[in-house]
Scaffold this active site. Structure first.
Site, PDB file in Angstrom:
ATOM      1  N   VAL A  15       0.833  -1.209   0.000  1.00 43.27           N
ATOM      2  CA  VAL A  15       0.000   0.000   0.000  1.00 43.27           C
ATOM      3  C   VAL A  15       0.870   1.263   0.000  1.00 43.27           C
ATOM      4  O   VAL A  15       0.572   2.242  -0.690  1.00 43.27           O
ATOM      5  CB  VAL A  15      -0.996  -0.006   1.193  1.00 43.27           C
ATOM      6  CG1 VAL A  15      -1.872   1.230   1.168  1.00 43.27           C
ATOM      7  CG2 VAL A  15      -1.854  -1.257   1.161  1.00 43.27           C
ATOM      8  N   LYS A  97      -6.891  -1.942   9.482  1.00 42.32           N
ATOM      9  CA  LYS A  97      -8.222  -2.328  10.001  1.00 42.32           C
ATOM     10  C   LYS A  97      -8.167  -3.052  11.341  1.00 42.32           C
ATOM     11  O   LYS A  97      -8.992  -2.848  12.212  1.00 42.32           O
ATOM     12  CB  LYS A  97      -8.979  -3.183   8.979  1.00 42.32           C
ATOM     13  CG  LYS A  97      -8.188  -4.352   8.400  1.00 42.32           C
ATOM     14  CD  LYS A  97      -7.809  -4.140   6.966  1.00 42.32           C
ATOM     15  CE  LYS A  97      -6.630  -4.996   6.591  1.00 42.32           C
ATOM     16  NZ  LYS A  97      -6.423  -5.171   5.187  1.00 42.32           N
ATOM     17  N   GLY A 126     -11.143  -1.369   0.484  1.00 42.15           N
ATOM     18  CA  GLY A 126     -10.220  -0.785  -0.492  1.00 42.15           C
ATOM     19  C   GLY A 126     -10.694   0.511  -1.100  1.00 42.15           C
ATOM     20  O   GLY A 126     -10.839   1.527  -0.417  1.00 42.15           O
ATOM     21  N   ASP A 193      -9.995 -10.609   8.596  1.00 44.35           N
ATOM     22  CA  ASP A 193      -9.846  -9.322   7.916  1.00 44.35           C
ATOM     23  C   ASP A 193     -11.221  -8.702   7.641  1.00 44.35           C
ATOM     24  O   ASP A 193     -11.456  -7.524   7.920  1.00 44.35           O
ATOM     25  CB  ASP A 193      -9.060  -9.543   6.611  1.00 44.35           C
ATOM     26  CG  ASP A 193      -8.893  -8.275   5.816  1.00 44.35           C
ATOM     27  OD1 ASP A 193      -7.996  -7.485   6.144  1.00 44.35           O
ATOM     28  OD2 ASP A 193      -9.673  -8.072   4.866  1.00 44.35           O
ATOM     29  N   LYS A 197     -13.013  -5.144   9.241  1.00 46.09           N
ATOM     30  CA  LYS A 197     -13.641  -4.117   8.399  1.00 46.09           C
ATOM     31  C   LYS A 197     -15.113  -3.946   8.793  1.00 46.09           C
ATOM     32  O   LYS A 197     -15.634  -2.833   8.848  1.00 46.09           O
ATOM     33  CB  LYS A 197     -13.531  -4.518   6.926  1.00 46.09           C
ATOM     34  CG  LYS A 197     -12.100  -4.507   6.418  1.00 46.09           C
ATOM     35  CD  LYS A 197     -11.960  -5.208   5.079  1.00 46.09           C
ATOM     36  CE  LYS A 197     -10.524  -5.196   4.584  1.00 46.09           C
ATOM     37  NZ  LYS A 197     -10.290  -6.078   3.449  1.00 46.09           N
TER      38      LYS A 197
END
Ligand code: HSE
Length: 411
Positions: A15, A97, A126, A193, A197
């Site tokens: 990222v 996150k 994203g 994950d 989120k």
């Protein structure tokens, strides 16, 4: 007025690299990366070594740096950095996150106490601008649910297996090579994950900050060929779905689990690393947002958008948290599940309320969310796969909210 942004960047992985590219190709945008701090001195990087520093104080003690962009992997270290930056009066943008989900309330308090802003659009789904949409567009509308595909890697793996007959291992390797997966891919395939989120999304949708350990996450790690065959025979696909749903006026429930979807469900058609979020609201009804959920550039673009918002002094106000109709979390619902097992004795260890039907090594049955949460490890270790059918026994959840967002024509 727009102010000059001097960025201190922590981390230069997928990222970080993506942000660097996006920023370098955004002419007219007044933000400079003044310093980059990384952990590993010996890692080969796309920029020359003299561009990197190795101690957090280089950024945190630099009075010229007015924005900290935190893009490191480790959630514990990330929290330390973010906390210190806010305490020092610096605004922060992060994509982490896990760090947010684990420290949500404290991070909100820190922002209020030190009058700083913490933005994290890139943390959830994203490139889909879901957090600011929830904060600003849906600030006053009563929401019924926010759900969808929140993890790009597992969706990529499911797509490759179901559309192209590629093996689970190969698909996972590809997701790693493409930079979609977490450094520990268990976080992707086991639904962690997506859960982090979801917790963030729930905070901005309903003003409730739930701890990760309270929320069920079932994943796709035990998926076998026969599960895919079962779905196919029933004209469905398996998707890993995260969702927060209002169950009555005072309660919401959250969970991440694989689910069967049919052709009438738009999620059936969302492939590869794409994410999709369906927002169901009292008046605007159903809206669907689709975009790339993983990868350096799509995620970097979400970070850029936060950097830009910071230039205008944008802050999350956590509007739902301070509204009068507060809701509480419940796991008092009873989904119908498909459970495929390797050894039948797993069924004896589960408190199943009723069996709807059964096959050679699977059953369809109703079981409480609480029981699934309590027996999650047992189920995972037994090699069984649980897939939600989308039916619920309790009258609470209106099933269509969970299932049928009919944007495509039925066949
Ligand atoms: N590993 C994450 C995913 C990256 O696959 O969705 C984006 O958060």
């Amino acid at each position: 007025m727009r102010k000059q942004i001097n960025i201190g960047l922590f981390g230069f992985g997928c990222v970080g690299n993506g942000l660097y590219d996006v920023l370098s190709n955004s002419p007219g945008f007044k933000a400079d990366i003044k310093k980059i701090v990384v952990k590993n001195k010996h890692k080969k990087r796309s920029l020359p070594p003299e561009k990197f520093l190795y101690h957090k104080s280089e950024i945190l003690d630099d009075p010229d740096i007015n924005l900290v962009v935190e893009l490191i992997d480790n959630a514990t270290d990330a929290f330390e950095i973010v906390k210190e930056a806010l305490q020092k009066g610096k605004n922060v943008v992060t994509a982490n996150k896990k760090m947010i989900a684990e420290n949500f309330s404290e991070l909100v308090e820190l922002q209020q106490k030190y009058g700083c802003s913490l933005l994290y659009e890139a943390s959830s789904c994203g490139s889909i601008p879901i957090l600011r949409t929830l904060e600003e567009y849906y600030d006053n509308e009563l929401l019924n649910s926010v759900s969808g595909i929140f993890n790009g890697s597992s969706n990529y793996i499911l797509t490759k297996i179901q559309n192209e007959n590629i093996s689970y291992e190969t698909a996972l390797k590809q997701a790693q090579e493409l930079g979609f997966a977490e450094s520990n891919p268990k976080l992707d395939v086991e639904g962690y994950d997506a859960k982090y989120k979801l917790i963030i999304v729930a905070g901005h949708s309903f003003g409730v900050f739930i701890k990760p350990e309270q929320v069920l996450n079932l994943g796709i790690q035990n998926l076998q060929k026969q599960d895919v065959e079962y779905a196919k025979q029933n004209h469905k696909k398996i998707r890993l779905i995260a969702g927060v749903y209002k169950t009555d006026k005072k309660h919401i429930t959250l969970f991440v689990a694989p689910r069967f979807v049919d052709k009438n469900d738009p999620l059936y058609h969302v492939d590869n690393e794409y994410n999709a979020v369906t927002v169901e609201a009292a008046f605007s009804d159903k809206q669907l947002f689709i975009g790339k959920g993983a990868g350096g550039h799509p995620t970097g673009s979400a970070v850029l958008s936060d950097i830009s918002a910071n230039a205008y002094d944008y802050k999350y106000e956590y509007k739902k948290r301070f509204q009068s109709h507060q809701v509480e979390y419940t796991n008092d619902i009873e989904p119908e599940i498909y459970i495929r097992y390797n050894h039948k004795n797993i069924l004896d260890k589960l408190e199943i309320s009723s069996v709807s039907s059964f096959g050679t090594n699977y059953i369809l049955a109703y079981i409480s969310l609480k029981e699934l949460l309590n027996k999650k490890e047992l189920i995972n270790q037994s090699g069984s796969l649980v897939v939600f059918t989308g039916n619920f026994k309790t009258p609470y959840i209106k099933q269509p909210s969970l299932l049928h967002v009919s944007l495509t024509n039925s066949e």
